[in-house]
Structure formats: C-alpha cells, structure tokens
Motif scaffolding. Structure first.
Motif, mmCIF file in Angstrom:
data_model
loop_
_atom_site.group_PDB
_atom_site.id
_atom_site.type_symbol
_atom_site.label_atom_id
_atom_site.label_comp_id
_atom_site.label_asym_id
_atom_site.label_seq_id
_atom_site.Cartn_x
_atom_site.Cartn_y
_atom_site.Cartn_z
ATOM 1 N N ILE A 67 32.086 43.583 50.740
ATOM 2 C CA ILE A 67 30.923 44.414 50.434
ATOM 3 C C ILE A 67 30.079 44.461 51.698
ATOM 4 C CG2 ILE A 67 28.840 44.571 49.007
ATOM 5 C CD1 ILE A 67 30.646 42.862 46.938
ATOM 6 N N ARG A 68 29.684 45.644 52.096
ATOM 7 C CA ARG A 68 28.980 45.766 53.378
ATOM 8 C C ARG A 68 27.463 45.852 53.198
ATOM 9 N NH1 ARG A 68 32.840 45.784 57.111
ATOM 10 N NH2 ARG A 68 34.903 46.260 56.248
ATOM 11 N N ASP A 69 26.783 45.600 54.290
ATOM 12 C CA ASP A 69 25.326 45.619 54.262
ATOM 13 C C ASP A 69 24.858 47.068 54.164
ATOM 14 O OD1 ASP A 69 22.493 45.392 55.203
ATOM 15 O OD2 ASP A 69 23.108 43.309 55.364
ATOM 16 N N ARG A 70 24.280 47.430 53.033
ATOM 17 C CA ARG A 70 23.838 48.817 52.835
ATOM 18 C C ARG A 70 22.457 48.821 52.184
ATOM 19 N NH1 ARG A 70 28.531 51.503 53.637
ATOM 20 N NH2 ARG A 70 30.462 50.411 53.048
ATOM 21 N N ILE A 71 21.638 49.759 52.650
ATOM 22 C CA ILE A 71 20.271 49.862 52.128
ATOM 23 C C ILE A 71 20.289 50.091 50.622
ATOM 24 C CG2 ILE A 71 18.189 51.318 52.190
ATOM 25 C CD1 ILE A 71 18.932 51.746 55.211
ATOM 26 N N ALA A 72 21.316 50.780 50.136
ATOM 27 C CA ALA A 72 21.394 51.112 48.703
ATOM 28 C C ALA A 72 21.282 49.869 47.827
ATOM 29 C CB ALA A 72 22.707 51.839 48.409
ATOM 30 N N TYR A 73 21.845 48.752 48.272
ATOM 31 C CA TYR A 73 21.782 47.542 47.443
ATOM 32 C C TYR A 73 20.342 47.063 47.292
ATOM 33 C CZ TYR A 73 26.838 47.339 47.672
ATOM 34 O OH TYR A 73 28.165 47.651 47.539
ATOM 35 N N ARG A 74 19.609 47.138 48.395
ATOM 36 C CA ARG A 74 18.210 46.676 48.339
ATOM 37 C C ARG A 74 17.346 47.637 47.531
ATOM 38 N NH1 ARG A 74 17.610 45.498 54.364
ATOM 39 N NH2 ARG A 74 19.868 45.510 54.256
ATOM 40 N N LYS A 75 17.594 48.923 47.722
ATOM 41 C CA LYS A 75 16.827 49.947 47.006
ATOM 42 C C LYS A 75 17.061 49.832 45.500
ATOM 43 C CE LYS A 75 16.142 54.385 49.202
ATOM 44 N NZ LYS A 75 16.974 55.525 49.608
ATOM 45 N N ALA A 76 18.323 49.711 45.121
ATOM 46 C CA ALA A 76 18.663 49.610 43.697
ATOM 47 C C ALA A 76 17.991 48.381 43.093
ATOM 48 C CB ALA A 76 20.182 49.541 43.522
ATOM 49 N N ALA A 77 18.049 47.260 43.819
ATOM 50 C CA ALA A 77 17.461 46.014 43.314
ATOM 51 C C ALA A 77 15.975 46.192 43.048
ATOM 52 C CB ALA A 77 17.701 44.886 44.312
ATOM 53 N N SER A 78 15.288 46.881 43.945
ATOM 54 C CA SER A 78 13.839 47.009 43.797
ATOM 55 C C SER A 78 13.457 47.902 42.618
ATOM 56 C CB SER A 78 13.216 47.544 45.095
ATOM 57 O OG SER A 78 13.625 48.878 45.272
ATOM 58 N N LEU A 79 14.407 48.720 42.147
ATOM 59 C CA LEU A 79 14.120 49.624 41.026
ATOM 60 C C LEU A 79 14.698 49.122 39.701
ATOM 61 C CD1 LEU A 79 14.950 52.965 42.895
ATOM 62 C CD2 LEU A 79 12.668 52.177 42.215
ATOM 63 N N GLU A 94 11.549 54.018 34.766
ATOM 64 C CA GLU A 94 12.026 55.233 34.114
ATOM 65 C C GLU A 94 13.485 55.510 34.467
ATOM 66 O OE1 GLU A 94 9.311 58.006 32.959
ATOM 67 O OE2 GLU A 94 8.728 55.985 32.350
ATOM 68 N N ALA A 95 13.923 54.892 35.553
ATOM 69 C CA ALA A 95 15.203 55.318 36.142
ATOM 70 C C ALA A 95 16.427 54.878 35.355
ATOM 71 C CB ALA A 95 15.294 54.800 37.574
ATOM 72 N N ALA A 96 16.335 53.728 34.684
ATOM 73 C CA ALA A 96 17.526 53.215 34.006
ATOM 74 C C ALA A 96 17.607 53.727 32.580
ATOM 75 C CB ALA A 96 17.508 51.689 34.009
ATOM 76 N N SER A 97 18.824 54.039 32.144
ATOM 77 C CA SER A 97 18.995 54.585 30.796
ATOM 78 C C SER A 97 19.181 53.483 29.753
ATOM 79 C CB SER A 97 20.203 55.517 30.783
ATOM 80 O OG SER A 97 21.348 54.798 31.198
ATOM 81 N N SER A 98 19.405 52.270 30.210
ATOM 82 C CA SER A 98 19.661 51.183 29.259
ATOM 83 C C SER A 98 19.065 49.889 29.789
ATOM 84 C CB SER A 98 21.165 51.000 29.102
ATOM 85 O OG SER A 98 21.730 50.839 30.388
ATOM 86 N N ARG A 99 18.771 48.989 28.872
ATOM 87 C CA ARG A 99 18.218 47.698 29.280
ATOM 88 C C ARG A 99 19.327 46.685 29.485
ATOM 89 N NH1 ARG A 99 12.549 46.382 26.499
ATOM 90 N NH2 ARG A 99 11.614 48.412 26.861
ATOM 91 N N ILE A 145 25.320 52.082 41.206
ATOM 92 C CA ILE A 145 25.978 53.254 40.614
ATOM 93 C C ILE A 145 24.984 54.172 39.887
ATOM 94 C CG2 ILE A 145 28.159 51.963 40.388
ATOM 95 C CD1 ILE A 145 27.913 52.361 37.382
ATOM 96 N N GLU A 146 23.770 53.680 39.678
ATOM 97 C CA GLU A 146 22.743 54.515 39.023
ATOM 98 C C GLU A 146 21.758 55.129 40.027
ATOM 99 O OE1 GLU A 146 21.693 52.030 35.063
ATOM 100 O OE2 GLU A 146 21.753 50.877 36.918
ATOM 101 N N LEU A 147 21.824 54.662 41.237
ATOM 102 C CA LEU A 147 20.803 55.029 42.233
ATOM 103 C C LEU A 147 20.918 56.488 42.683
ATOM 104 C CD1 LEU A 147 18.568 53.674 44.046
ATOM 105 C CD2 LEU A 147 20.357 53.375 45.760
ATOM 106 N N GLU A 148 19.780 57.143 42.814
ATOM 107 C CA GLU A 148 19.711 58.509 43.342
ATOM 108 C C GLU A 148 18.793 58.513 44.553
ATOM 109 O OE1 GLU A 148 21.302 61.163 42.417
ATOM 110 O OE2 GLU A 148 22.080 60.587 40.452
ATOM 111 N N PRO A 149 19.168 59.161 45.667
ATOM 112 C CA PRO A 149 20.477 59.746 45.922
ATOM 113 C C PRO A 149 21.539 58.662 46.041
ATOM 114 C CG PRO A 149 19.130 59.796 47.916
ATOM 115 C CD PRO A 149 18.265 59.257 46.829
ATOM 116 N N SER A 150 22.747 58.994 45.677
ATOM 117 C CA SER A 150 23.769 57.949 45.593
ATOM 118 C C SER A 150 24.423 57.659 46.943
ATOM 119 C CB SER A 150 24.820 58.363 44.566
ATOM 120 O OG SER A 150 25.440 59.547 44.986
ATOM 121 N N ASP A 151 24.892 56.455 47.059
ATOM 122 C CA ASP A 151 25.632 56.019 48.247
ATOM 123 C C ASP A 151 27.068 55.779 47.787
ATOM 124 O OD1 ASP A 151 26.969 54.441 50.117
ATOM 125 O OD2 ASP A 151 25.147 53.439 50.788
#
Ligand code: ADP
Ligand code: MG
Length: 229
Positions: free
Chosen positions: A175-187, A54-59, A192-198
């Motif tokens: 580019i640094r090691d950040r949880i946001a990259y893994r979280k975004a990938a799993s969704l 549901e999270a992404a606005s485009s394919r 840049i679309e991830l909430e909460p944003s990093d």
C-alpha cells in the motif's frame, strides 16, 4: 471472523487499515464490529466522525476494549457479529497478545523505510506463542506507506527479510503513501467512498480486502494462480 490489525510499533497504519476494512465490509452488507484497543481511540473517533458527517451512507459500530476484556470478543454477545475487526494499537499491549489467542488472522503493517527487525522478531515470537493455544491464526505482514516512486524492490527485500521469521507470511500486498488515505480518515470514510476518488488507493484497498477475506468475487479480480496451474 476476527481479524486484527496489529504490531507494537505506532504509526504504521493499523487504524487506517482497520477503518477502511470496516467500512468496506459494512458496504458489502456485513454485520461488523470495529474494536479499538488503543487508548488514543483513533478508530472510535473515526466512527464518530463517520456517524456525524454527511458523506458516509452507513455507520460503523465501534467499541473500545481494554485489557483482557478483549477475550470476550470470542463469546456471546459478540459472536453474533459476522465480522470483528480489531485495531490493536499500543506498545507491548496485552490487548494484542490476548486477541491473538482468539483471532483468525493478524495483519501487521510495516513501513519499508523503517523495517524494524526487532519488531518483526518480536511479532514472530508472539505469533509462535499464540499458535500454541490458537493454531489457526494466520499472520501476514504487509507493506504500508511505500513510496509512490517505484524503483525500490520492496517485494524482493521483504521476502528476503522475512526468511528469518518463519511464523510471518508476506503475500505481496503493498500500500503506497497517498493523500487519499489521510483525507478519507479525516472524514470518517474509507478510500472507496472518497470523492474525488483515487483509483490507485481504491485498487490497493480492494486487493487488501480480497487478501483478508479470501474473497475473490467481490471486487472482480481473478484469484492468484496456485503452483499447480
Ligand atoms: N498509505 C498511507 N498513505 C498516507 N498516509 C497514511 C497511510 N497509512 C497511514 N497514513 C497516515 O499515517 C498516520 C499513522 O497511521 P495510523 O493508521 O494512525 O497508524 P497506527 O494506527 O498504526 O498508529 C496517520 O496520519 C494516517 O492517516
Ligand atoms: Mg492507531
């Protein structure tokens, strides 16, 4: 324009960069094809997750291409895509070498903790070979998964190491090691679309985007100064 995220080492961030870039390009309204040449199909899986969530606005359209069939990306009907982003995973892959003969740019993520000189020497040689038939190919090394704990001078170290590999450029992207990259990938998202944003991850991907597409307007940053300025 065809860009490759490549390198013969696994786990360096090729899929992470390819998927982030593809989503960002789609969000800019571009007609994008993400190509997965890895049998593990991580980019493909990401695109499916994106389409089903549901999270992404485009394919993002993703196709798998194996073997020499990647060469067809330079011909019709693929030519109609404004942007082709190739996730060239896999070891010693024919797909990587084949796409290098038709692409505009190759980005090689490396991890600073495991600077693999053998891999760099090999990539340097593959770029030299590819440029015989494809002289326009840009080849850029970038650092991924660097520690968020600065102190180490990755930039200076990288510049020093790459002096021995004249076909590979380094433009200072880290580019640094950040949880946001893994979280975004799993969704199925880009950071840049991830909430909460990093915000730091977002700025890193904006910088990477600007580097790949030489697009200094999109994310409101000044271009780097040239030596004459
Ligand atoms: N900058 C980063 N910060 C945190 N995790 C990352 C980062 N880059 C990649 N990863 C994670 O590291 C693993 C390997 O990355 P991946 O992009 O799949 O590498 P490759 O496609 O080169 O094998 C994945 O779990 C990915 O989510
Ligand atoms: Mg991968």
């Amino acid at each position: 324009m065809i860009v490759i995220m490549g390198g013969e080492k696994g786990g360096t961030g090729k899929t992470t960069l390819a998927t982030n870039l593809a989503a960002m390009r789609v969000l800019r309204g571009r007609d994008v094809l993400l190509v997965d040449t890895d049998k593990q199909e991580s980019s493909n899986y990401w695109a499916i997750t994106r389409a089903q969530g549901e999270a992404a606005s485009s394919r993002v359209v993703c196709a798998q291409k194996l073997g020499g069939s990647v060469l067809r990306l330079g011909t019709d009907p693929y030519k109609t895509y404004e942007d082709i982003i190739v996730d060239a995973g896999g070891r010693n892959s024919i797909e990587l070498r084949a796409t290098m003969t038709i692409a505009d740019a190759l980005f090689i993520p490396v991890q600073p903790s495991q600077f693999d000189l053998w891999t760099l020497a090999r990539m340097n040689e593959l770029v030299r070979e590819a440029r015989v038939v494809n002289p326009k190919l840009r080849a850029v090394v970038l650092i991924n998964r660097a520690s968020t704990n600065p102190g180490v001078s990755e930039t200076a170290d990288t510049v020093k190491i790459l002096r021995d590999y004249p076909n590979l450029a380094f433009t200072g992207i880290i580019i640094r090691d950040r949880i946001a990259y893994r979280k975004a990938a799993s969704l199925g998202l880009s950071v840049i679309e991830l909430e909460p944003s990093d915000s730091k991850a977002i700025e890193e991907m904006h910088a990477f985007y600007r580097e790949v597409y030489n697009d200094w307007k999109t994310f409101e940053k000044q271009p780097p100064r040239t030596q004459n300025e």
